[in-house]
Design a protein around this motif. Structure first.
Motif, PDB file in Angstrom:
ATOM      1  N   ALA A   1      -2.282   1.129  -9.147  1.00  0.00           N
ATOM      2  CA  ALA A   1      -3.107   1.127  -8.165  1.00  0.00           C
ATOM      3  C   ALA A   1      -3.311  -0.080  -7.346  1.00  0.00           C
ATOM      4  CB  ALA A   1      -4.921   1.518  -9.243  1.00  0.00           C
ATOM      5  N   PHE A   2      -2.877  -1.283  -8.676  1.00  0.00           N
ATOM      6  CA  PHE A   2      -2.828  -2.803  -8.547  1.00  0.00           C
ATOM      7  C   PHE A   2      -1.855  -2.459  -7.130  1.00  0.00           C
ATOM      8  CE2 PHE A   2      -5.224  -4.109 -11.844  1.00  0.00           C
ATOM      9  CZ  PHE A   2      -6.033  -4.905 -10.804  1.00  0.00           C
ATOM     10  N   PHE A   3      -0.899  -1.898  -7.139  1.00  0.00           N
ATOM     11  CA  PHE A   3       0.756  -1.443  -6.318  1.00  0.00           C
ATOM     12  C   PHE A   3      -0.073  -1.442  -4.651  1.00  0.00           C
ATOM     13  CE2 PHE A   3       4.279   0.082  -5.020  1.00  0.00           C
ATOM     14  CZ  PHE A   3       5.097  -1.159  -4.862  1.00  0.00           C
ATOM     15  N   ILE A   4      -0.695  -0.207  -4.902  1.00  0.00           N
ATOM     16  CA  ILE A   4      -1.174  -0.045  -3.917  1.00  0.00           C
ATOM     17  C   ILE A   4      -1.969  -0.696  -2.892  1.00  0.00           C
ATOM     18  CG2 ILE A   4      -2.377   2.449  -2.395  1.00  0.00           C
ATOM     19  CD1 ILE A   4      -1.384   3.889  -5.335  1.00  0.00           C
ATOM     20  N   ALA A   5      -2.716  -1.426  -3.353  1.00  0.00           N
ATOM     21  CA  ALA A   5      -3.910  -2.391  -2.730  1.00  0.00           C
ATOM     22  C   ALA A   5      -2.693  -3.219  -2.760  1.00  0.00           C
ATOM     23  CB  ALA A   5      -4.769  -2.762  -4.212  1.00  0.00           C
ATOM     24  N   GLU A   6      -2.144  -3.866  -3.173  1.00  0.00           N
ATOM     25  CA  GLU A   6      -1.330  -5.043  -2.413  1.00  0.00           C
ATOM     26  C   GLU A   6      -0.490  -4.371  -1.476  1.00  0.00           C
ATOM     27  OE1 GLU A   6       1.139  -8.741  -3.786  1.00  0.00           O
ATOM     28  OE2 GLU A   6      -0.364  -7.112  -4.857  1.00  0.00           O
ATOM     29  N   LEU A   7       0.182  -3.283  -1.543  1.00  0.00           N
ATOM     30  CA  LEU A   7       0.861  -2.568  -0.216  1.00  0.00           C
ATOM     31  C   LEU A   7      -0.286  -3.197   0.735  1.00  0.00           C
ATOM     32  CD1 LEU A   7       3.661  -0.466  -1.479  1.00  0.00           C
ATOM     33  CD2 LEU A   7       3.628  -3.004  -0.563  1.00  0.00           C
ATOM     34  N   ASN A   8      -1.352  -2.321   0.831  1.00  0.00           N
ATOM     35  CA  ASN A   8      -2.442  -1.863   1.574  1.00  0.00           C
ATOM     36  C   ASN A   8      -3.691  -3.478   2.010  1.00  0.00           C
ATOM     37  OD1 ASN A   8      -1.962   1.184   2.768  1.00  0.00           O
ATOM     38  ND2 ASN A   8      -1.680   0.517   0.343  1.00  0.00           N
ATOM     39  N   ASN A   9      -3.454  -4.243   1.413  1.00  0.00           N
ATOM     40  CA  ASN A   9      -4.557  -5.362   1.512  1.00  0.00           C
ATOM     41  C   ASN A   9      -5.967  -4.643   0.729  1.00  0.00           C
ATOM     42  OD1 ASN A   9      -2.478  -7.400   2.009  1.00  0.00           O
ATOM     43  ND2 ASN A   9      -2.408  -6.609   4.124  1.00  0.00           N
ATOM     44  N   LEU A  10      -5.869  -4.389  -0.236  1.00  0.00           N
ATOM     45  CA  LEU A  10      -7.386  -3.509  -0.680  1.00  0.00           C
ATOM     46  C   LEU A  10      -8.369  -4.677  -1.774  1.00  0.00           C
ATOM     47  CD1 LEU A  10      -6.672   0.079  -1.371  1.00  0.00           C
ATOM     48  CD2 LEU A  10      -7.450  -1.021   1.139  1.00  0.00           C
ATOM     49  N   ASP A  11      -8.963  -4.590  -1.156  1.00  0.00           N
ATOM     50  CA  ASP A  11     -10.030  -5.011  -2.280  1.00  0.00           C
ATOM     51  C   ASP A  11     -10.186  -4.876  -3.939  1.00  0.00           C
ATOM     52  OD1 ASP A  11     -10.373  -8.375  -0.864  1.00  0.00           O
ATOM     53  OD2 ASP A  11     -12.238  -7.250   0.575  1.00  0.00           O
ATOM     54  N   ILE A  12     -10.022  -5.792  -4.422  1.00  0.00           N
ATOM     55  CA  ILE A  12     -10.384  -5.327  -6.289  1.00  0.00           C
ATOM     56  C   ILE A  12     -11.718  -5.707  -6.630  1.00  0.00           C
ATOM     57  CG2 ILE A  12      -9.221  -4.374  -8.020  1.00  0.00           C
ATOM     58  CD1 ILE A  12      -6.470  -4.682  -7.311  1.00  0.00           C
ATOM     59  N   MET A  13     -12.379  -4.785  -7.084  1.00  0.00           N
ATOM     60  CA  MET A  13     -13.916  -5.762  -7.807  1.00  0.00           C
ATOM     61  C   MET A  13     -13.992  -4.385  -9.265  1.00  0.00           C
ATOM     62  SD  MET A  13     -15.995  -5.800  -5.138  1.00  0.00           S
ATOM     63  CE  MET A  13     -16.982  -7.104  -6.104  1.00  0.00           C
ATOM     64  N   ALA A  14     -14.368  -5.021 -10.152  1.00  0.00           N
ATOM     65  CA  ALA A  14     -14.726  -3.933 -11.337  1.00  0.00           C
ATOM     66  C   ALA A  14     -16.299  -4.316 -11.658  1.00  0.00           C
ATOM     67  CB  ALA A  14     -13.965  -5.080 -12.657  1.00  0.00           C
ATOM     68  N   ALA A  15     -16.692  -2.625 -12.380  1.00  0.00           N
ATOM     69  CA  ALA A  15     -17.990  -3.172 -13.050  1.00  0.00           C
ATOM     70  C   ALA A  15     -17.803  -1.779 -13.988  1.00  0.00           C
ATOM     71  CB  ALA A  15     -18.930  -2.905 -11.183  1.00  0.00           C
ATOM     72  N   VAL A  16     -19.085  -2.509 -15.220  1.00  0.00           N
ATOM     73  CA  VAL A  16     -19.496  -1.593 -16.083  1.00  0.00           C
ATOM     74  C   VAL A  16     -20.760  -1.044 -15.866  1.00  0.00           C
ATOM     75  CG1 VAL A  16     -19.452  -1.591 -18.351  1.00  0.00           C
ATOM     76  CG2 VAL A  16     -18.023  -2.923 -17.063  1.00  0.00           C
ATOM     77  N   VAL A  17     -21.161   0.855 -16.582  1.00  0.00           N
ATOM     78  CA  VAL A  17     -22.173   0.936 -15.955  1.00  0.00           C
ATOM     79  C   VAL A  17     -22.795   0.558 -17.443  1.00  0.00           C
ATOM     80  CG1 VAL A  17     -22.995   3.830 -16.073  1.00  0.00           C
ATOM     81  CG2 VAL A  17     -21.355   2.667 -14.874  1.00  0.00           C
ATOM     82  N   GLY A  18     -24.035   0.547 -17.253  1.00  0.00           N
ATOM     83  CA  GLY A  18     -25.220   0.254 -18.190  1.00  0.00           C
ATOM     84  C   GLY A  18     -26.021   1.879 -18.929  1.00  0.00           C
ATOM     85  N   ASN A  19     -25.704   1.766 -20.440  1.00  0.00           N
ATOM     86  CA  ASN A  19     -26.373   3.010 -20.792  1.00  0.00           C
ATOM     87  C   ASN A  19     -25.927   4.318 -20.184  1.00  0.00           C
ATOM     88  OD1 ASN A  19     -29.055   1.208 -19.908  1.00  0.00           O
ATOM     89  ND2 ASN A  19     -29.327   1.621 -22.123  1.00  0.00           N
ATOM     90  N   THR A  20     -24.607   4.202 -20.659  1.00  0.00           N
ATOM     91  CA  THR A  20     -23.518   4.714 -20.255  1.00  0.00           C
ATOM     92  C   THR A  20     -24.189   6.628 -20.737  1.00  0.00           C
ATOM     93  OG1 THR A  20     -21.649   3.158 -20.835  1.00  0.00           O
ATOM     94  CG2 THR A  20     -20.756   5.867 -20.143  1.00  0.00           C
ATOM     95  N   TYR A  21     -23.725   6.609 -21.901  1.00  0.00           N
ATOM     96  CA  TYR A  21     -23.808   8.226 -22.973  1.00  0.00           C
ATOM     97  C   TYR A  21     -25.647   8.277 -21.677  1.00  0.00           C
ATOM     98  CZ  TYR A  21     -20.161   7.320 -25.472  1.00  0.00           C
ATOM     99  OH  TYR A  21     -18.237   7.761 -25.596  1.00  0.00           O
ATOM    100  N   LEU A  22     -26.475   8.509 -21.679  1.00  0.00           N
ATOM    101  CA  LEU A  22     -28.052   8.486 -21.250  1.00  0.00           C
ATOM    102  C   LEU A  22     -27.579   8.496 -20.246  1.00  0.00           C
ATOM    103  CD1 LEU A  22     -30.346   5.504 -22.851  1.00  0.00           C
ATOM    104  CD2 LEU A  22     -29.289   8.129 -24.022  1.00  0.00           C
ATOM    105  N   HIS A  23     -27.008   8.915 -19.009  1.00  0.00           N
ATOM    106  CA  HIS A  23     -27.331   9.546 -17.804  1.00  0.00           C
ATOM    107  C   HIS A  23     -27.161  11.354 -17.892  1.00  0.00           C
ATOM    108  CE1 HIS A  23     -27.684   5.156 -15.366  1.00  0.00           C
ATOM    109  NE2 HIS A  23     -26.406   5.247 -16.742  1.00  0.00           N
ATOM    110  N   GLY A  24     -26.025  11.524 -18.952  1.00  0.00           N
ATOM    111  CA  GLY A  24     -25.832  12.843 -19.143  1.00  0.00           C
ATOM    112  C   GLY A  24     -27.266  13.945 -19.499  1.00  0.00           C
ATOM    113  N   TYR A  25     -26.808  14.936 -19.259  1.00  0.00           N
ATOM    114  CA  TYR A  25     -28.129  15.315 -20.368  1.00  0.00           C
ATOM    115  C   TYR A  25     -27.345  16.566 -21.499  1.00  0.00           C
ATOM    116  CZ  TYR A  25     -31.614  15.215 -16.696  1.00  0.00           C
ATOM    117  OH  TYR A  25     -32.199  13.705 -15.869  1.00  0.00           O
TER     118      TYR A  25
END
Length: 263
Positions: A71-95
């Motif tokens: 994916a980094f390689f594809i981003a490099e070839l296509n001039n894509l921006d890369i951003m990261a994030a972490v989901v808070g309270n992960t498991y509690l979003h499921g039932y």
């Protein structure tokens, strides 16, 4: 405990009421931790080890490091921006689909002693990872992303002049797009996001940016932090200082001059 309440993780029965037929009791307890950067953390964890093994798949797929590099390689070839994030309270979003209950302890305040039916996929339950994966997958499909055929946890969406990608590793997200910031802004309306920004560390590896001679910027990955932590532990264990090397070979070593029988 405030988040547990916000997500309506439990359904409290009336005082003195019995658990519904078919539901099994399990304990829950608060686990306290001190993270490597000295942040304190508390998590309510269910005793899922007390439940019977299930026939269904209780795990969640994750993107592999090789796929992230692609994916980094594809981003490099296509001039894509890369951003990261972490989901808070992960498991509690499921039932959860498991039929379980617990008896409230003193950490539940006025609910102490009452039977609590577990509604959300609490940490510690055997199927919580799978339930979170389902919840995230549903939301990604809503905003137009689909899992790629080769790598199910590398999600993609046709943006017209390029494909947008989201790499998913549990609660860690990497977005590759010319509109990466907008995508994360949209996801923040579905999940609480933390650590939003340029990736600096992902899947145990460092992520950095270098500038070449032509003035172009390129993403690079390395194991610098991992190696440093390992070396620090080795130095303490053996009570000696390790030397730094810029190459796997000793300075001045010339393998082309080696005259051993093998060579």
């Amino acid at each position: 405990m405030g988040k547990i309440d916000d997500f309506k993780t439990f359904k409290a029965l009336k005082r003195g009421a019995k658990a519904p037929k078919g539901y099994s009791p399990i304990p829950v307890k608060l686990v306290f931790d001190c993270k490597f950067d000295l942040r304190r953390k508390a998590r309510l964890v269910a005793g899922g080890h007390r439940t019977k093994d299930l026939e269904e798949n209780s795990f969640s797929g994750v993107v592999l490091l090789d796929n992230v590099r692609t994916a980094f390689f594809i981003a490099e070839l296509n001039n894509l921006d890369i951003m990261a994030a972490v989901v808070g309270n992960t498991y509690l979003h499921g039932y959860t689909k498991e039929k379980l209950y617990t008896v409230a302890g003193p950490e539940f305040g006025e609910l102490e002693g009452r039977i609590l039916i577990i509604i959300r996929s609490l940490y510690g339950l055997k199927t919580s990872m799978a339930r979170w994966h389902e919840a995230l997958s549903d939301k990604l499909r809503v905003i137009g992303f689909l899992p790629s055929y080769a790598v199910p946890d590398l999600w993609l969406r046709d943006a017209g002049d390029h494909y947008e990608y989201i790499a998913v590793y549990s609660d860690d997200l990497l977005v590759f797009s010319k509109r990466a910031k907008e995508i994360l802004q949209g996801l923040s309306t579905l999940f609480p996001l933390k650590g939003v920004g340029q990736p600096e560390f992902y899947l145990g590896g460092d992520v950095g940016v270098i500038k070449d001679q032509d003035g172009h910027f390129h993403y690079v990955t390395s194991a610098r932090t991992y190696i440093k932590n390992v070396c620090d532990k080795i130095e303490k264990l053996f009570e000696r200082t390790l030397r730094n090397y810029g190459s796997p070979l000793e300075d001045g070593y010339h393998p082309e001059l080696d005259a051993t029988p093998l060579l």
